[in-house]
Scaffold this active site. Structure first.
Site, PDB file in Angstrom:
ATOM      1  N   LYS A  48       0.835  -1.201   0.000  1.00  0.00           N
ATOM      2  CA  LYS A  48       0.000   0.000   0.000  1.00  0.00           C
ATOM      3  C   LYS A  48       0.870   1.253   0.000  1.00  0.00           C
ATOM      4  O   LYS A  48       2.079   1.190   0.261  1.00  0.00           O
ATOM      5  CB  LYS A  48      -0.914  -0.004   1.224  1.00  0.00           C
ATOM      6  CG  LYS A  48      -0.175   0.065   2.555  1.00  0.00           C
ATOM      7  CD  LYS A  48      -1.141   0.035   3.717  1.00  0.00           C
ATOM      8  CE  LYS A  48      -0.388   0.114   5.052  1.00  0.00           C
ATOM      9  NZ  LYS A  48      -1.302   0.159   6.204  1.00  0.00           N
ATOM     10  N   ARG A 139     -10.850   0.181  14.838  1.00  0.00           N
ATOM     11  CA  ARG A 139     -10.769   0.996  13.633  1.00  0.00           C
ATOM     12  C   ARG A 139     -11.785   0.399  12.674  1.00  0.00           C
ATOM     13  O   ARG A 139     -12.980   0.556  12.885  1.00  0.00           O
ATOM     14  CB  ARG A 139      -9.327   0.993  13.096  1.00  0.00           C
ATOM     15  CG  ARG A 139      -8.994   2.146  12.196  1.00  0.00           C
ATOM     16  CD  ARG A 139      -7.511   2.236  11.931  1.00  0.00           C
ATOM     17  NE  ARG A 139      -6.967   1.056  11.263  1.00  0.00           N
ATOM     18  CZ  ARG A 139      -5.695   0.886  10.965  1.00  0.00           C
ATOM     19  NH1 ARG A 139      -4.813   1.810  11.304  1.00  0.00           N
ATOM     20  NH2 ARG A 139      -5.283  -0.189  10.356  1.00  0.00           N
ATOM     21  N   TYR A 266      15.313  30.735   6.777  1.00  0.00           N
ATOM     22  CA  TYR A 266      14.245  31.565   7.321  1.00  0.00           C
ATOM     23  C   TYR A 266      14.357  31.749   8.832  1.00  0.00           C
ATOM     24  O   TYR A 266      14.566  30.789   9.569  1.00  0.00           O
ATOM     25  CB  TYR A 266      12.885  30.942   7.017  1.00  0.00           C
ATOM     26  CG  TYR A 266      12.525  30.889   5.551  1.00  0.00           C
ATOM     27  CD1 TYR A 266      12.467  32.057   4.786  1.00  0.00           C
ATOM     28  CD2 TYR A 266      12.236  29.676   4.943  1.00  0.00           C
ATOM     29  CE1 TYR A 266      12.128  32.013   3.443  1.00  0.00           C
ATOM     30  CE2 TYR A 266      11.891  29.620   3.600  1.00  0.00           C
ATOM     31  CZ  TYR A 266      11.836  30.786   2.850  1.00  0.00           C
ATOM     32  OH  TYR A 266      11.502  30.738   1.523  1.00  0.00           O
ATOM     33  N   MET A 313      10.790  24.506   1.556  1.00  0.00           N
ATOM     34  CA  MET A 313       9.986  23.621   0.729  1.00  0.00           C
ATOM     35  C   MET A 313      10.831  22.832  -0.266  1.00  0.00           C
ATOM     36  O   MET A 313      10.552  21.661  -0.534  1.00  0.00           O
ATOM     37  CB  MET A 313       8.927  24.426  -0.032  1.00  0.00           C
ATOM     38  CG  MET A 313       7.990  23.572  -0.871  1.00  0.00           C
ATOM     39  SD  MET A 313       6.739  24.542  -1.748  1.00  0.00           S
ATOM     40  CE  MET A 313       5.734  25.109  -0.381  1.00  0.00           C
TER      41      MET A 313
END
Length: 375
Positions: A48, A139, A266, A313
């Protein structure tokens, strides 16, 4: 070059850009064989999420070559991708909607409720189902007080030839440490569920509960199948000697000197304490580099270089100190640790997560290159 069209991303081989995730399919095969040597049950290779970011089709093929007799996926589209690639072993999927059922002609589907079963029966293309019992994960799965109704309804439809219950299964709640009281209790609960299913007239071909860890630690000789997910990719929760199958590679694209007192990236979270060399790596959080990872590092020229400043990013910066690095130098972001590089587990520890998330997070801009294809 060959191109495999992935449900999640294009998966390429032979296109080397600034960065690439190199997937060693021989490691996948070795990991499968390691489980085959340890457990008597059949193996379901769980591929998966594009095989945890490794590439579903190449990994599935390698796993089947090594002896996996089943494949498991979460979403219907993932199963269809494997079928479109010509993979013919049984596939189980457990997340789908009613509109997708008509497409799942030769795919087993999981069923947790009578309503789901009725939707399956109304779609003649689906033949095989696995009834899922909630044994404690809370679940998906049938609630215990609805199990008798589900099994009796399934037996009714099976007698009519509308469907075949091929499996009964559940999911461990403490899968990373399966040798626990909770896991053994869940096994007993599943056994009781199987007995009730047999009383209703069902004769499932496979019963399965265990994941990678549970396959080795949970004594369940009356189950027929174990689901190998994390262990397939070398996530070694039990120190079995499994081999990580992926290494993330990049290159230095800029190198510069900065002076003591100058900040990096940053917010200037990092201020240089001395004159130093910094280098830029063209990967960022869009590519799966965790922004919160602290204190992270990479390997370049045999030296661990710390990540400094905030991960952006598309790029991040490392501190090379006084090492004479150059643009184009190879960087190992993570690998198996054999050359001193960080591992996916290291990055998971730095980010406060699990290696599964690190692998799955490697984004679509990073091409996958496959080694040991077809061996």
């Amino acid at each position: 070059m060959y191109l495999v069209q992935s449900h999640h991303r294009p998966v390429t081989r032979g296109i080397a850009g600034l960065s690439e995730a190199v997937v060693d399919l021989s490691a996948v095969r070795e990991n499968v064989r390691s489980f085959r040597e340890r457990v008597p049950q059949q193996l379901m290779a769980v591929v998966k999420a594009d095989a945890f970011g490794h590439g579903a089709v190449p990994v599935a093929r390698a796993a089947v070559e090594a002896g996996a007799s089943w494949l498991g996926v979460a979403q219907a589209g993932e199963a269809l991708e494997l079928r479109a690639a010509g993979i013919r072993v049984p596939i189980l999927t457990w997340l789908y909607d009613a509109a997708e059922l008509v497409l799942l002609r030769d795919v087993d589907v999981s069923v947790s409720t009578v309503a789901e079963l009725q939707r399956v029966v109304s779609t003649p293309s689906v033949r095989y189902v696995h009834l899922k019992l909630d044994t404690g994960l809370h679940r998906a799965g049938s609630a215990p007080d609805q199990w008798i109704e589900l099994t009796r309804t399934a037996a009714h439809y099976e007698a009519l030839g509308a469907v075949t219950v091929r499996g009964i299964w559940s999911h461990l709640s403490h899968g990373a440490s399966a040798d626990t009281v909770q896991s053994r209790w869940q096994l007993q609960f599943l056994r009781a569920g199987v007995r009730l299913a047999r009383r209703a007239g069902l004769r499932p071909q496979v019963v399965h509960l265990a994941n990678s860890a549970g396959a080795v630690t949970l004594d369940a000789p009356d189950t027929d199948l174990v689901r190998i997910g994390a262990g397939l990719y070398g996530i070694d929760e039990l120190d079995m000697g499994l081999r990580p199958a992926m290494r993330l590679m990049s290159k230095l694209v800029q190198v510069r000197r900065i002076r003591a007192g100058e900040g990096v990236s940053y917010g200037h979270d990092f201020i240089a304490q001395r004159d130093t060399t910094i280098a830029l790596i063209p990967l960022g959080y869009a590519d799966g580099i965790p922004r919160v990872a602290r204190p992270a590092s990479v390997l370049c020229r045999g030296v661990r270089m710390p990540v400094v400043g905030r991960v952006a990013m598309d790029q991040f910066v490392v501190d090379a100190g006084d090492l004479a690095v150059e643009v184009g130098d190879s960087v190992t972001v993570f690998g198996d640790g054999s050359a001193g590089e960080p591992t996916a587990q290291d990055w998971a520890d730095w980010a406060g997560t699990i290696p599964h998330e690190i692998y799955c997070g490697i984004g679509s801009r990073v091409p996958r290159r496959y080694e040991a294809v077809g061996r």
